[in-house]
Design a protein around this motif. Structure first.
Motif, PDB file in Angstrom:
ATOM      1  N   PRO A  66      -5.554  15.654  21.662  1.00  0.00           N
ATOM      2  CA  PRO A  66      -4.173  15.201  21.883  1.00  0.00           C
ATOM      3  C   PRO A  66      -3.182  15.775  20.884  1.00  0.00           C
ATOM      4  CG  PRO A  66      -5.478  13.453  20.888  1.00  0.00           C
ATOM      5  CD  PRO A  66      -6.436  14.551  21.248  1.00  0.00           C
ATOM      6  N   VAL A  67      -3.681  16.344  19.799  1.00  0.00           N
ATOM      7  CA  VAL A  67      -2.826  16.961  18.775  1.00  0.00           C
ATOM      8  C   VAL A  67      -3.386  18.340  18.467  1.00  0.00           C
ATOM      9  CG1 VAL A  67      -1.909  16.807  16.425  1.00  0.00           C
ATOM     10  CG2 VAL A  67      -2.258  14.719  17.767  1.00  0.00           C
ATOM     11  N   VAL A  68      -2.534  19.354  18.503  1.00  0.00           N
ATOM     12  CA  VAL A  68      -2.917  20.714  18.118  1.00  0.00           C
ATOM     13  C   VAL A  68      -2.178  21.052  16.833  1.00  0.00           C
ATOM     14  CG1 VAL A  68      -2.983  23.140  18.805  1.00  0.00           C
ATOM     15  CG2 VAL A  68      -3.249  21.352  20.523  1.00  0.00           C
ATOM     16  N   THR A  69      -2.873  21.641  15.886  1.00  0.00           N
ATOM     17  CA  THR A  69      -2.263  21.904  14.581  1.00  0.00           C
ATOM     18  C   THR A  69      -2.412  23.365  14.175  1.00  0.00           C
ATOM     19  OG1 THR A  69      -4.269  21.421  13.310  1.00  0.00           O
ATOM     20  CG2 THR A  69      -2.822  19.564  13.844  1.00  0.00           C
ATOM     21  N   ARG A  70      -1.625  23.721  13.204  1.00  0.00           N
ATOM     22  CA  ARG A  70      -1.725  25.028  12.540  1.00  0.00           C
ATOM     23  C   ARG A  70      -1.235  24.837  11.112  1.00  0.00           C
ATOM     24  NH1 ARG A  70       1.849  30.131  14.550  1.00  0.00           N
ATOM     25  NH2 ARG A  70       2.221  30.954  12.470  1.00  0.00           N
TER      26      ARG A  70
ATOM     27  N   PRO B 167     -16.321  17.483  19.395  1.00  0.00           N
ATOM     28  CA  PRO B 167     -15.180  17.268  18.495  1.00  0.00           C
ATOM     29  C   PRO B 167     -14.789  15.790  18.507  1.00  0.00           C
ATOM     30  CG  PRO B 167     -14.784  19.094  20.019  1.00  0.00           C
ATOM     31  CD  PRO B 167     -16.008  18.382  20.504  1.00  0.00           C
ATOM     32  N   ALA B 168     -13.912  15.408  17.641  1.00  0.00           N
ATOM     33  CA  ALA B 168     -13.468  14.022  17.558  1.00  0.00           C
ATOM     34  C   ALA B 168     -12.831  13.582  18.874  1.00  0.00           C
ATOM     35  CB  ALA B 168     -12.467  13.870  16.424  1.00  0.00           C
ATOM     36  N   GLY B 169     -13.002  12.314  19.219  1.00  0.00           N
ATOM     37  CA  GLY B 169     -12.400  11.762  20.425  1.00  0.00           C
ATOM     38  C   GLY B 169     -10.915  11.494  20.239  1.00  0.00           C
ATOM     39  N   GLU B 170     -10.270  11.113  21.326  1.00  0.00           N
ATOM     40  CA  GLU B 170      -8.811  10.948  21.300  1.00  0.00           C
ATOM     41  C   GLU B 170      -8.357   9.941  20.249  1.00  0.00           C
ATOM     42  OE1 GLU B 170      -5.062   9.859  24.278  1.00  0.00           O
ATOM     43  OE2 GLU B 170      -7.093  10.072  25.069  1.00  0.00           O
ATOM     44  N   GLN B 171      -8.966   8.763  20.217  1.00  0.00           N
ATOM     45  CA  GLN B 171      -8.529   7.747  19.263  1.00  0.00           C
ATOM     46  C   GLN B 171      -8.812   8.175  17.824  1.00  0.00           C
ATOM     47  OE1 GLN B 171      -6.627   5.190  20.075  1.00  0.00           O
ATOM     48  NE2 GLN B 171      -6.733   6.053  22.149  1.00  0.00           N
ATOM     49  N   GLU B 172      -9.920   8.864  17.620  1.00  0.00           N
ATOM     50  CA  GLU B 172     -10.237   9.356  16.275  1.00  0.00           C
ATOM     51  C   GLU B 172      -9.220  10.405  15.836  1.00  0.00           C
ATOM     52  OE1 GLU B 172     -14.039  11.339  13.866  1.00  0.00           O
ATOM     53  OE2 GLU B 172     -14.225  10.766  15.985  1.00  0.00           O
ATOM     54  N   VAL B 173      -8.806  11.277  16.764  1.00  0.00           N
ATOM     55  CA  VAL B 173      -7.803  12.301  16.438  1.00  0.00           C
ATOM     56  C   VAL B 173      -6.463  11.644  16.113  1.00  0.00           C
ATOM     57  CG1 VAL B 173      -6.479  14.242  17.342  1.00  0.00           C
ATOM     58  CG2 VAL B 173      -8.922  14.086  17.809  1.00  0.00           C
TER      59      VAL B 173
END
Length: 690
Positions: free
Chosen positions: A129-133, A208-214
């Motif tokens: 749900p979140v993409v980072t750089r 990878p981490a699930g939505e709530q974890e992210v």
């Protein structure tokens, strides 16, 4: 009137379609006869055409898919025709011999479908749900992407199914089912291996981490980083330049900057920067910013998704635009939705007042153009052999106004007139969107480029030498600093892993490398050679610094160029008389106005080479002050001050709301209310209840 010939791509698509259809027809005939040589030849041609499609003509594949003839259908049909051909060879009891092989072939296709289903599941687990750089997100259990063969059904079916198809082909000449059995067995083994690899990635410890974890991780990152000011941007792939021009001013602010994006693809379109980047595609995720320390969002453009972030009451919003000009788009009524509108100088303030679009004068703040602090001032007449002229037309725009761009009506005439002067070196830098709306603009742009190439071929002494070793070294160094080394087939999650927190001092190293690269680039060019500049490097402002004269249209380019106070000209393709043209567009006040036939180019060049004949120098200085504001204090300082003032407004607003809520509805009377840390570091609440 004869019909126009189809373009080469259309001819090629039609030819490929005919060849593939003919190969299948020939394969069907060969299977029914049966005729082994024709069967082998037709199948081989069919497979070769498939490979060519995936390598060079992906557009044809989408057409096939829309007509329900995708790769799965084609591959099943190809193998089915081979089986039919084998069954028609020899005795009548062959069904019992080939029945196990057919079963194996069917099992392979079942496994192919299973792999596709698992690949979808794996892709969903890797769509966060979140993409980072520029942020260390290793806590989210990021990992490299699966092989492209496991993610794309077309290439996978071609690769994994090739042994089975080849085995069936090899069985035809000698009527030996052993070859078919071996090929099918190998395809089954490949499919099982791929299936196992995907199943392994779905194990609990490998996901990878699930939505709530992210989301919990993102909240924790916001609490730790404590951003104060952000750049908010949403748009198409070709619009990224609008955000990129504000990266350097954003990095120069006193606060903690962050870049907020809405489209996943845009993360890679943002130019090299050390500023943390977060992409929040969903509105629900975006709303988490309400409970962060973020106080101000800067908007360089309007988009359909802008209204979503404006709903956050704890953040103040300001519109800075991606450039200022006299066009109506610089006074969009949408600007009244923001808390403030930041403009370069008094002219833009007056423009909003005259436009009457609902923007109140008290909400307009003059900050200058911080990007222009690096533009060097006018140093007098050209000192070298050549006068460098920058022709930087804008694009055609959305409204079809013929006065938007000079490319269609005047571009070729202007370029011919400039190339006719033996003392001119032309830099042609078209707008990135040229031709995106009006095909005539795209066609004119191509003709202009050919004129420039032809002039370079004819100009003596304009022979490109061997590439400078120093430039090559600096290019390699700059690429190393600014380009992430992605593995082929890397997905968004893998890119997050590669583009983690930057090394300390990288931004300063990039600035030094860029300055050195630009100096080496201009020094490496043959004297007098005309240039077509379409790459990201050199940037527009670097072109400003080497140009003696700008020719452009009514756009932000001429406003920015005024920072140098060098001579500039504007092409009048609006159809208005010159005086009416100057009145309608104040940025033209200090310009030489050129007609579409370009007859004024020789006299314009004369004034550039002999400053004593330049009667517009004083007017340019006055217009610069009116458009861009005073040079002291520098624009970056004024921009920084505006950010600090708007941040103070946001903090004051939060404090007032918190006090009012505390007085009217004590926290004890609000069961179940979400609680947050009580202070944002400045003694102010970090949250505002919804």
């Amino acid at each position: 009137m004869p019909l126009p010939l189809p373009r080469p791509p259309a001819l090629l698509k039609g030819l490929v379609t005919i060849v593939l259809a003919a190969a299948f027809a020939a394969q069907a005939v060969a299977a029914l006869l049966p005729h082994v040589p024709l069967l082998i030849a037709a199948t081989t041609v069919s497979l070769a055409t498939e490979g060519a499609l995936y390598r060079w003509q992906r557009g044809v594949l989408s057409l096939f898919a829309k007509s329900h003839a995708d790769i799965s259908v084609r591959h099943v049909l190809r193998d089915l025709l081979l089986v039919v051909g084998l069954l028609r060879l020899g005795e009548q009891d062959r069904e019992t011999v080939y029945a196990p092989l057919v079963a194996g072939l069917l099992a392979f296709y079942v496994l192919h479908c299973a792999i596709q289903a698992l690949s979808v599941l794996v892709r969903r687990t890797r769509t966060l749900p979140v993409v980072t750089r520029n942020i260390d997100a290793s806590a989210l259990r990021l990992s490299p992407a699966p092989s492209v063969l496991l993610r794309r059904p077309g290439p996978r079916l071609l690769a994994f199914g090739l042994p089975a198809t080849a085995g069936l082909l090899a069985a035809a000449p000698g009527d030996d089912p052993v070859f078919a059995a071996g090929g099918i067995a190998l395809s089954l083994a490949l499919a099982l291996t791929g299936l196992g690899a995907l199943l392994f990635r779905l194990l609990p410890g490998r996901r990878p981490a699930g939505e709530q974890e992210v989301l919990a991780w993102f909240d924790a990152w916001l609490a730790e980083y404590r951003p104060t000011v952000g750049l908010y941007f949403s748009g198409g792939a070709s619009s990224a330049y609008q955000a990129n021009m504000w990266l350097e001013p954003l990095a120069g602010l006193d606060g903690k900057p962050v870049i907020v994006l809405r489209e996943r693809f845009m993360v890679q379109k943002i130019a090299p920067t050390d500023i943390p980047i977060v992409c929040l595609p969903k509105v629900s995720t975006l709303m988490r910013l309400e409970h962060s320390t973020l106080q101000v969002l800067i908007h360089p453009s309007n988009s359909g998704k802008t209204s979503q972030v404006l709903r956050i009451p704890t953040i103040r919003h300001t519109f800075v635009n991606h450039g200022e000009s006299d066009k109506l788009s610089s006074c969009n009524p949408y600007a009244k939705a923001y808390d403030e509108v930041w403009v370069a100088g008094p002219a833009a303030r007056e423009r909003y007042a005259l436009a009457e679009v609902g923007v109140e004068d008290k909400d307009v703040v003059e900050t200058g153009r911080p990007q222009l602090d690096a533009v060097r001032p006018h140093a007098g007449a050209p000192t070298g052999t050549y006068t460098t002229v920058l022709y930087a037309p804008t694009w055609e725009g959305w409204d079809g106004n013929p006065g938007n761009t000079s490319v269609v009506a005047a571009g070729e005439n202007l370029v011919r007139a400039l190339l006719a002067d033996p003392g001119v070196r032309l830099l042609y830098k078209p707008h990135p969107l040229t031709g995106s709306v009006d095909p005539r603009a795209g066609a004119a742009d191509l003709r202009i480029r050919e004129l420039i190439r032809s002039a370079n071929r004819e100009r003596t002494g304009a022979r490109r030498p061997t590439a400078s070793a120093e430039l090559a070294r600096l290019t390699e160094e700059l690429d190393r600093l600014t380009t992430a080394d992605f593995r082929t087939g890397a997905d968004t999650l893998e890119r997050m892993l590669v583009q983690s927190a930057p090394e300390p001092g990288r931004a300063e190293a990039v600035a030094r490398a860029t300055a050195a690269w630009e100096e080496a680039y201009w020094a490496s060019l043959p004297e007098g050679e005309h240039q077509i500049i379409t790459d990201a490097r050199p940037a527009l402002y670097a072109c400003f610094n080497v140009a003696d004269l700008l020719i452009s249209d009514v756009s932000s380019v001429i406003s920015d160029f005024l920072a140098s106070e060098k001579p500039y000209a504007v092409a009048n393709t609006s159809g208005l008389p010159e005086e009416a043209f100057r009145t309608a567009f104040p940025t033209v006040a200090a310009a030489t106005v050129l007609t579409p036939d370009a007859t004024g180019v020789p006299s314009l060049l004369e004034t550039v080479r002999h400053p004593e004949k330049d009667v517009l120098a004083e007017a340019r200085a006055e217009l610069k002050l009116r458009l861009l504001g005073p040079a002291d204090p520098p624009s970056q300082e004024r921009f920084n001050a505006a950010v600090r003032a708007l941040c103070a407004q946001a903090r004051d607003h939060r404090a007032r709301v918190a006090e009012r809520l505390a007085a009217e509805r004590p926290a004890a009377e609000l069961p179940g209310q979400r609680t947050q840390p009580a202070s944002d570091g400045a003694g102010l609440p970090t949250t505002t209840p919804r």
